[in-house]
Design an enzyme around this catalytic site. Structure first.
Site, PDB file in Angstrom:
ATOM      1  CD  GLN A  46      -2.037  -2.267   1.647  1.00  0.00           C
ATOM      2  OE1 GLN A  46      -0.952  -2.290   2.579  1.00  0.00           O
ATOM      3  NE2 GLN A  46      -2.846  -3.119   1.371  1.00  0.00           N
ATOM      4  CG  ASN A  66      -5.498  -1.773  -1.674  1.00  0.00           C
ATOM      5  OD1 ASN A  66      -4.803  -1.857  -0.655  1.00  0.00           O
ATOM      6  ND2 ASN A  66      -6.713  -2.337  -1.616  1.00  0.00           N
ATOM      7  CB  CYS A  75      -4.152   0.043   5.951  1.00  0.00           C
ATOM      8  SG  CYS A  75      -2.390  -1.087   6.076  1.00  0.00           S
ATOM      9  CG  ASN A  77      -0.190  -4.387   9.684  1.00  0.00           C
ATOM     10  OD1 ASN A  77       0.174  -4.688  10.733  1.00  0.00           O
ATOM     11  ND2 ASN A  77      -0.299  -5.276   8.802  1.00  0.00           N
ATOM     12  CG  ASN A 159     -10.696  -2.536   6.030  1.00  0.00           C
ATOM     13  OD1 ASN A 159     -10.990  -3.005   6.915  1.00  0.00           O
ATOM     14  ND2 ASN A 159      -9.432  -2.672   5.434  1.00  0.00           N
ATOM     15  CG  HIS A 161     -11.639  -7.541   7.295  1.00  0.00           C
ATOM     16  ND1 HIS A 161     -10.386  -7.763   6.840  1.00  0.00           N
ATOM     17  CD2 HIS A 161     -11.671  -6.387   7.519  1.00  0.00           C
ATOM     18  CE1 HIS A 161      -9.540  -7.023   6.966  1.00  0.00           C
ATOM     19  NE2 HIS A 161     -10.237  -5.975   7.392  1.00  0.00           N
ATOM     20  CG  ASN A 192      -9.207  -6.611   3.130  1.00  0.00           C
ATOM     21  OD1 ASN A 192      -8.306  -6.438   2.347  1.00  0.00           O
ATOM     22  ND2 ASN A 192     -10.157  -5.719   3.665  1.00  0.00           N
ATOM     23  CD  GLU A 210      -3.756  -6.494   3.394  1.00  0.00           C
ATOM     24  OE1 GLU A 210      -4.491  -5.369   3.190  1.00  0.00           O
ATOM     25  OE2 GLU A 210      -2.874  -6.919   3.977  1.00  0.00           O
ATOM     26  NE  ARG A 211     -11.269  -3.393  -0.348  1.00  0.00           N
ATOM     27  CZ  ARG A 211     -12.027  -2.529   0.412  1.00  0.00           C
ATOM     28  NH1 ARG A 211     -13.322  -2.198  -0.108  1.00  0.00           N
ATOM     29  NH2 ARG A 211     -11.469  -1.753   1.319  1.00  0.00           N
ATOM     30  CB  CYS A 219      -3.878  -7.914   7.027  1.00  0.00           C
ATOM     31  SG  CYS A 219      -5.699  -7.097   6.651  1.00  0.00           S
ATOM     32  CB  THR A 221      -8.012  -4.073   9.073  1.00  0.00           C
ATOM     33  OG1 THR A 221      -7.706  -4.547   7.861  1.00  0.00           O
ATOM     34  CG2 THR A 221      -7.839  -2.478   9.316  1.00  0.00           C
ATOM     35  N   GLY A 222      -7.339  -6.950   9.325  1.00  0.00           N
ATOM     36  CA  GLY A 222      -7.872  -8.553   8.963  1.00  0.00           C
ATOM     37  C   GLY A 222      -7.521  -9.132  10.473  1.00  0.00           C
TER      38      GLY A 222
END
Length: 277
Positions: A46, A66, A75, A77, A159, A161, A192, A210-211, A219, A221-222
């Site tokens: 990103q 992205n 995001c 991270n 975002n 998931h 994602n 990831e999308r 990730c 948020t993941g």
């Protein structure tokens, strides 16, 4: 135009960070894709842009693109790298930094050991807000993918998931099932896709497709979405260590619909550079 940038990573999830407080540029989707190319450009998962805030109560504006040139909402991270960047570049001397994002705000706290905690906000579970196509809210949904049924939890951390619980992350079909679910019609804005292996009620392994970027080393948020999904399913405790291919994150969520998800982990600078744009 010659533009200064910093290459950073959070557990191997790598970023090109550009200060748009002290310099000005315009980036098209095509230019972002060229910069993201790992053979002909800088190479990154990103691109992070540090901008002046539009809200006077915020310290900065945080924008994320992205590798395919698409702008995304959040995001985790990247947020940790963002915090380290603005401190290292002396754009602020604060330990607690408020940044506006595409879907709201994030609070970033820098600790003396250079670990960064990100208040990711409360997860969004209503299908229409993710967005995800479903008649009603549920902890688990059944999704048809190429003649098979897949059980998936759906969470927005700013975002979208989808999270699957699988037996073994090493053999998980990330590269095949990931893109099919990412672009599934029930995810109108794409998503994602996380593949989570439960080690105990306080420890999981996770891989994320990831999308717009494909599988990444980590990730943020993941990881948050995975812990929320595990809590909703009743298989995880409040504080969970998440093992990602690039390293570990600590994620906590009390479980209330208004409770923030807190994520803590490292951020590192790789190199500084300049590039003609």
């Amino acid at each position: 135009m010659l533009v200064r940038f910093t290459k950073m990573h959070g557990l191997g999830n790598d970023f090109m960070v550009v200060d748009l407080v002290t310099q000005r540029i315009r980036l098209s989707e095509d230019k972002v894709r060229k910069l993201a190319d790992r053979h002909l450009g800088i190479g990154f998962d990103q691109l992070l842009l540090v901008e002046p805030p539009t809200n006077p109560e915020m310290d900065f504006r945080y924008r994320i693109y992205n590798a395919d040139g698409s702008e995304v909402e959040h995001c985790g991270n990247g947020a940790r790298c963002f915090a380290r960047f603005v401190r290292d570049k002396r754009l602020t001397n604060k330990d607690v930094i408020a940044v506006e994002t595409a879907n709201g705000k994030a609070i970033l706290t820098i600790f003396p050991d250079n670990q960064v905690e990100v208040d990711m906000g409360a997860p969004e579970l209503l299908p229409k807000a993710v967005p995800f196509v479903a008649q009603e809210q549920s902890a688990v949904y059944s999704v048809d993918v190429e003649s098979q049924h897949v059980d998936i939890s759906v969470v927005s951390m700013g975002n979208p998931h989808g999270v699957l619980v699988i037996d073994d992350t090493d053999s998980a079909p990330v590269e095949t099932l990931g893109p099919l679910l990412e672009a599934h019609t029930r995810f109108p804005a794409k998503a994602n896709i996380g593949f989570m292996q439960i080690l105990s009620s306080t420890e999981v392994k996770l891989r994320v497709y990831e999308r717009g970027a494909g599988e990444t080393m980590a990730c943020g948020t993941g990881a948050c979405a995975a812990v929320v999904a595990g809590r909703l399913r009743g298989i995880l405790d409040e504080n969970v260590k998440v093992h990602l291919p690039g390293g570990d994150l600590q994620v906590s969520w009390k479980g209330g619909e208004k409770d923030s998800v807190m994520m803590t982990g490292p951020a590192a600078t790789v190199f500084e550079g300049q590039v003609f744009i």
